[in-house]
Design a protein around this motif. Structure first.
Motif, PDB file in Angstrom:
ATOM      1  N   TRP A 103     -42.585  71.812  57.150  1.00 13.57           N
ATOM      2  CA  TRP A 103     -43.857  70.742  57.429  1.00 13.57           C
ATOM      3  C   TRP A 103     -44.818  71.277  56.565  1.00 13.57           C
ATOM      4  CZ3 TRP A 103     -41.311  73.716  61.172  1.00 13.57           C
ATOM      5  CH2 TRP A 103     -41.639  74.876  61.504  1.00 13.57           C
ATOM      6  N   ALA A 104     -45.956  70.838  56.686  1.00 15.84           N
ATOM      7  CA  ALA A 104     -47.128  71.210  56.096  1.00 15.84           C
ATOM      8  C   ALA A 104     -47.442  72.676  55.783  1.00 15.84           C
ATOM      9  CB  ALA A 104     -48.391  70.282  56.359  1.00 15.84           C
ATOM     10  N   TRP A 261     -47.408  66.828  58.732  1.00 15.74           N
ATOM     11  CA  TRP A 261     -46.363  66.237  58.466  1.00 15.74           C
ATOM     12  C   TRP A 261     -45.030  66.894  58.157  1.00 15.74           C
ATOM     13  CZ3 TRP A 261     -44.008  68.160  54.296  1.00 15.74           C
ATOM     14  CH2 TRP A 261     -44.824  69.024  53.151  1.00 15.74           C
ATOM     15  N   PHE A 262     -44.154  66.412  58.458  1.00 16.07           N
ATOM     16  CA  PHE A 262     -42.282  66.907  58.514  1.00 16.07           C
ATOM     17  C   PHE A 262     -41.596  66.223  57.651  1.00 16.07           C
ATOM     18  CE2 PHE A 262     -44.413  67.610  62.640  1.00 16.07           C
ATOM     19  CZ  PHE A 262     -43.995  68.917  62.846  1.00 16.07           C
ATOM     20  N   GLY A 263     -40.837  66.935  56.861  1.00 18.84           N
ATOM     21  CA  GLY A 263     -39.692  66.739  55.906  1.00 18.84           C
ATOM     22  C   GLY A 263     -38.286  67.162  56.092  1.00 18.84           C
ATOM     23  N   LEU A 264     -37.561  66.523  55.446  1.00 13.73           N
ATOM     24  CA  LEU A 264     -36.181  67.086  55.352  1.00 13.73           C
ATOM     25  C   LEU A 264     -36.128  67.599  53.794  1.00 13.73           C
ATOM     26  CD1 LEU A 264     -33.580  64.727  57.317  1.00 13.73           C
ATOM     27  CD2 LEU A 264     -34.804  67.117  58.063  1.00 13.73           C
ATOM     28  N   GLU A 317     -49.843  67.507  48.331  1.00 11.65           N
ATOM     29  CA  GLU A 317     -50.420  68.349  49.209  1.00 11.65           C
ATOM     30  C   GLU A 317     -50.513  69.686  49.088  1.00 11.65           C
ATOM     31  OE1 GLU A 317     -50.813  67.336  53.247  1.00 11.65           O
ATOM     32  OE2 GLU A 317     -51.879  65.898  51.476  1.00 11.65           O
ATOM     33  N   ILE A 318     -49.772  70.168  48.297  1.00 12.85           N
ATOM     34  CA  ILE A 318     -50.155  71.630  47.722  1.00 12.85           C
ATOM     35  C   ILE A 318     -51.495  71.788  47.173  1.00 12.85           C
ATOM     36  CG2 ILE A 318     -49.347  73.497  46.084  1.00 12.85           C
ATOM     37  CD1 ILE A 318     -46.400  72.498  46.997  1.00 12.85           C
ATOM     38  N   GLY A 319     -51.911  70.877  46.194  1.00 14.00           N
ATOM     39  CA  GLY A 319     -52.762  71.130  45.800  1.00 14.00           C
ATOM     40  C   GLY A 319     -54.119  70.760  46.562  1.00 14.00           C
ATOM     41  N   ARG A 320     -53.992  69.934  47.336  1.00 15.31           N
ATOM     42  CA  ARG A 320     -55.063  69.585  48.531  1.00 15.31           C
ATOM     43  C   ARG A 320     -55.210  70.756  49.520  1.00 15.31           C
ATOM     44  NH1 ARG A 320     -54.353  65.934  53.576  1.00 15.31           N
ATOM     45  NH2 ARG A 320     -56.517  65.152  54.237  1.00 15.31           N
TER      46      ARG A 320
END
Length: 333
Positions: A103-104, A261-264, A317-320
């Motif tokens: 996740w984030a 947020w979540f990701g695989l 998202e890494i930049g944000r």
């Protein structure tokens, strides 16, 4: 033997169809076509016991089991803000049988929060699918007498530093949501980190702190019980769990959108066929009405899409998150 002209014209098409059929058969009998032929492990970089990440991952695992006729096992690897589990996912064999559910906080905030992160979120994983998002919600102590986002902003501007907002620690979703609000409004608030969400909610109820930008899943019970006042959901669409609470987008602050947020992900070097097979399966689950309802009841809005959507989203998202971490001055060694 002479082949008639019509047959000669159709022969390349027939041969092409036969070749495609043969290739399809080969793909179905190849590693990804047969996958899975044994239990699949999903690493969740969080403790078991009903937290948001664990609950959502178990729903996904149950839905996946229905479709693959194999056990799908949850492997909880908590610790170090998810870094222990994520590292285990990065080091796993790229054979399609170890999946990372992350996740984030771990993958987008971690690079800015930790000086020596033991993995690279963009280089050490194969993005599979963006699963969904659990938004934050701004809630305040009832005795504050604030009911709207406009009133909250007016109070914060009139009383610089008087609002103490709680979170689960430096760089957490709750912390960065508060920092985002401060940066967008130019207001001053005092961050109060806790080691557990429940402790922060307890202090919110007692008035020791005045606000929280909590995940919906962490405070929905108190909102429905009328114990705290919900101000706005930090999203562009209303939450099924709190349908009567307006969103920040509705209230004229479309930039105040924040959640977990979540990701695989699969380990780097995984066969692209495994990535595509898992992506197709995950999207099937996320688009299933019953599965979708289970996720929404647990606080997550489903997303889905191709692997590239997750890759692009993660990069952004890494930049944000890096900008928010810099603004907050947060740092974990």
């Amino acid at each position: 033997m002479t082949i008639p002209r019509r047959s000669a014209l159709l022969l390349p098409v027939a041969l092409g169809m036969a070749g495609a059929a043969q290739a399809q058969t080969q793909n179905q009998t190849g590693p990804a076509g047969r996958w899975p032929t044994q239990p699949v492990r999903i690493i969740v970089p969080a403790p078991g016991g009903g937290g948001t990440a664990d609950t959502l991952a178990r729903i996904f695992a149950q839905e996946m089991e229905k479709r693959v006729n194999q056990r799908v096992l949850i492997d909880n690897r908590g610790g170090a803000n998810g870094n222990i589990g994520a590292l285990a996912g990065a080091r796993a064999a790229p054979d399609g049988y170890t999946i990372l559910w992350s996740w984030a906080g771990t993958l987008a905030t971690g690079p800015a929060l930790y000086k020596d992160l033991p993995f690279d979120p963009e280089k050490d994983f194969e993005p599979v699918v963006l699963i969904g998002n659990v938004p934050n919600v701004l809630v305040v102590n009832k005795e504050l007498g604030i009911r709207t986002l406009e009133q909250f902003g007016a109070y914060a501007r009139a009383n610089p530093g008087a609002i103490n907002f709680g979170s689960t620690g430096n760089g957490s979703s709750m912390h960065l949501a508060g920092e985002l609000y401060k940066s967008l409004t130019g207001t001053q608030m005092t961050h109060v980190p806790y080691t557990a969400p429940a402790a922060g909610v307890t202090d919110l109820l007692s008035g020791r702190i005045q606000a929280m930008f909590n995940l919906i899943t962490g405070v929905v019970g108190q909102v429905k019980a009328g114990a705290v006042t919900p101000i706005a959901v930090l999203d562009d669409r209303r939450s099924p769990q709190l349908p009567d609470v307006p969103t920040t987008a509705e209230l004229g602050m479309p930039g105040l959108v924040f959640g977990t947020w979540f990701g695989l992900f699969l380990p780097k070097g995984s066969d692209p066929a495994f990535v595509q097979r898992l992506n197709t399966l995950a999207n099937e689950i996320l688009n299933d009405p019953e599965a979708k309802a289970r996720f929404e009841q647990s606080g997550m809005a489903t997303l889905g899409g191709p692997p590239q959507r997750l890759a692009t989203f993660l990069h952004e998202e890494i930049g944000r998150h890096a900008a928010l971490v810099r603004a907050s001055g947060a740092r974990n060694e």
